[in-house]
Design a protein around this motif. Structure first.
Motif, PDB file in Angstrom:
ATOM      1  N   TRP A 118     -32.185  -7.348-103.325  1.00 47.56           N
ATOM      2  CA  TRP A 118     -32.862  -7.583-104.601  1.00 47.56           C
ATOM      3  C   TRP A 118     -32.029  -8.118-105.864  1.00 47.56           C
ATOM      4  O   TRP A 118     -32.513  -9.027-106.446  1.00 47.56           O
ATOM      5  CB  TRP A 118     -33.717  -6.413-105.008  1.00 47.56           C
ATOM      6  N   THR A 119     -31.061  -7.771-106.069  1.00 54.21           N
ATOM      7  CA  THR A 119     -30.275  -7.918-107.388  1.00 54.21           C
ATOM      8  C   THR A 119     -29.902  -9.523-107.008  1.00 54.21           C
ATOM      9  O   THR A 119     -30.028 -10.388-107.891  1.00 54.21           O
ATOM     10  CB  THR A 119     -29.143  -7.247-107.626  1.00 54.21           C
ATOM     11  N   VAL A 153     -28.736 -15.276-108.148  1.00 56.05           N
ATOM     12  CA  VAL A 153     -28.531 -16.700-107.664  1.00 56.05           C
ATOM     13  C   VAL A 153     -29.199 -17.868-107.772  1.00 56.05           C
ATOM     14  O   VAL A 153     -29.177 -18.808-108.439  1.00 56.05           O
ATOM     15  CB  VAL A 153     -27.807 -16.481-106.083  1.00 56.05           C
ATOM     16  N   PRO A 154     -30.731 -17.586-107.189  1.00 57.30           N
ATOM     17  CA  PRO A 154     -31.607 -18.527-107.186  1.00 57.30           C
ATOM     18  C   PRO A 154     -31.911 -19.092-108.659  1.00 57.30           C
ATOM     19  O   PRO A 154     -32.050 -20.242-109.050  1.00 57.30           O
ATOM     20  CB  PRO A 154     -32.784 -18.433-106.344  1.00 57.30           C
ATOM     21  N   SER A 155     -32.125 -18.168-109.464  1.00 60.28           N
ATOM     22  CA  SER A 155     -32.394 -18.366-111.052  1.00 60.28           C
ATOM     23  C   SER A 155     -31.420 -19.124-111.609  1.00 60.28           C
ATOM     24  O   SER A 155     -31.479 -19.970-112.508  1.00 60.28           O
ATOM     25  CB  SER A 155     -32.999 -16.919-111.575  1.00 60.28           C
ATOM     26  N   ALA A 179     -36.491 -26.265-107.044  1.00 62.25           N
ATOM     27  CA  ALA A 179     -37.179 -24.975-107.178  1.00 62.25           C
ATOM     28  C   ALA A 179     -37.615 -24.481-105.624  1.00 62.25           C
ATOM     29  O   ALA A 179     -37.694 -23.307-105.431  1.00 62.25           O
ATOM     30  CB  ALA A 179     -38.599 -25.121-108.048  1.00 62.25           C
ATOM     31  N   LEU A 180     -38.082 -25.306-104.963  1.00 64.89           N
ATOM     32  CA  LEU A 180     -38.225 -25.038-103.571  1.00 64.89           C
ATOM     33  C   LEU A 180     -37.035 -24.551-103.050  1.00 64.89           C
ATOM     34  O   LEU A 180     -37.022 -23.429-102.038  1.00 64.89           O
ATOM     35  CB  LEU A 180     -39.065 -26.255-102.531  1.00 64.89           C
ATOM     36  N   ARG A 181     -35.865 -25.226-103.094  1.00 63.43           N
ATOM     37  CA  ARG A 181     -34.818 -24.787-102.448  1.00 63.43           C
ATOM     38  C   ARG A 181     -34.290 -23.394-103.065  1.00 63.43           C
ATOM     39  O   ARG A 181     -33.892 -22.302-102.298  1.00 63.43           O
ATOM     40  CB  ARG A 181     -33.573 -25.665-102.636  1.00 63.43           C
ATOM     41  N   GLY A 182     -34.566 -23.111-104.434  1.00 60.88           N
ATOM     42  CA  GLY A 182     -34.325 -21.705-104.922  1.00 60.88           C
ATOM     43  C   GLY A 182     -35.248 -20.564-104.228  1.00 60.88           C
ATOM     44  O   GLY A 182     -34.647 -19.635-104.218  1.00 60.88           O
ATOM     45  N   GLY A 228     -34.309 -16.386 -98.178  1.00 60.22           N
ATOM     46  CA  GLY A 228     -33.107 -16.088 -97.342  1.00 60.22           C
ATOM     47  C   GLY A 228     -32.300 -14.852 -97.344  1.00 60.22           C
ATOM     48  O   GLY A 228     -31.967 -14.128 -96.706  1.00 60.22           O
ATOM     49  N   ILE A 229     -32.178 -14.658 -98.830  1.00 53.15           N
ATOM     50  CA  ILE A 229     -31.337 -13.537 -98.976  1.00 53.15           C
ATOM     51  C   ILE A 229     -32.190 -12.326 -98.982  1.00 53.15           C
ATOM     52  O   ILE A 229     -31.515 -11.490 -98.271  1.00 53.15           O
ATOM     53  CB  ILE A 229     -30.984 -13.602-100.852  1.00 53.15           C
TER      54      ILE A 229
END
Length: 160
Positions: free
Chosen positions: A61-62, A67-69, A130-133, A139-140
């Motif tokens: 969750w962390t 990472v994406p943000s 944004a979509l990749r994020g 995925g994570i």
């Protein structure tokens, strides 16, 4: 096989499927399945497996949010754009069966960025970022849920 173990397995599998088809709170369901199993066992092995799974989930969750943000902030995609995309995803979910969630998100992010940037090319670039994020985030969480499932199965095998 015990009924509680079967119910736990249903929750774990349902959680993983909920991440592939993002409707259910996937990682939370997998943890709930392990908790159900550990609570029924009520022994040191069961609770150890649960704590390890909970630590994996907490790490997932962390990482899922950090990472994406960070990548989206670096690319200049504001949080308000993502929120608008999320609202449009919910609307899309009810308007277009099956694919509405994805279509709504992409359309919402693109529209928000088009209004903000007034440039179709830059808006589309921001939408792809944004979509990749979001895909990275899913995925994570999926990786964490699968790792939780593996630890739980190892716990099952140890206790048999």
């Amino acid at each position: 096989m015990e009924l509680v173990t079967v119910a736990a397995a249903v929750l774990v599998v349902g959680g993983i499927l909920g991440l592939v088809i993002p409707v259910l709170p996937g990682l939370l369901l997998t943890i709930a399945g392990v908790l159900l199993w550990a609570g029924d066992r009520n022994d040191a092995t069961g609770w150890t497996v649960f704590v390890v799974c909970l630590l994996i989930a907490a790490a997932g969750w962390t990482i899922q949010y950090l990472v994406p943000s960070r990548r989206m902030r670096a690319a200049g995609v504001p949080t308000t754009t993502l929120l608008f995309g999320a609202v449009c995803a919910v609307v899309g979910f009810f308007v277009i069966p099956v694919v509405g969630l994805f279509v709504g998100f992409v359309l919402g992010v693109y529209l928000a960025e088009q209004l903000r940037l007034r440039d179709a090319s830059r808006a589309w670039t921001a939408t792809k970022t944004a979509l990749r994020g979001v895909l990275l985030s899913i995925g994570i969480e999926l990786a964490a849920a699968c790792l939780v499932a593996c630890v739980w199965v190892a716990g099952l095998l140890i206790t048999r």
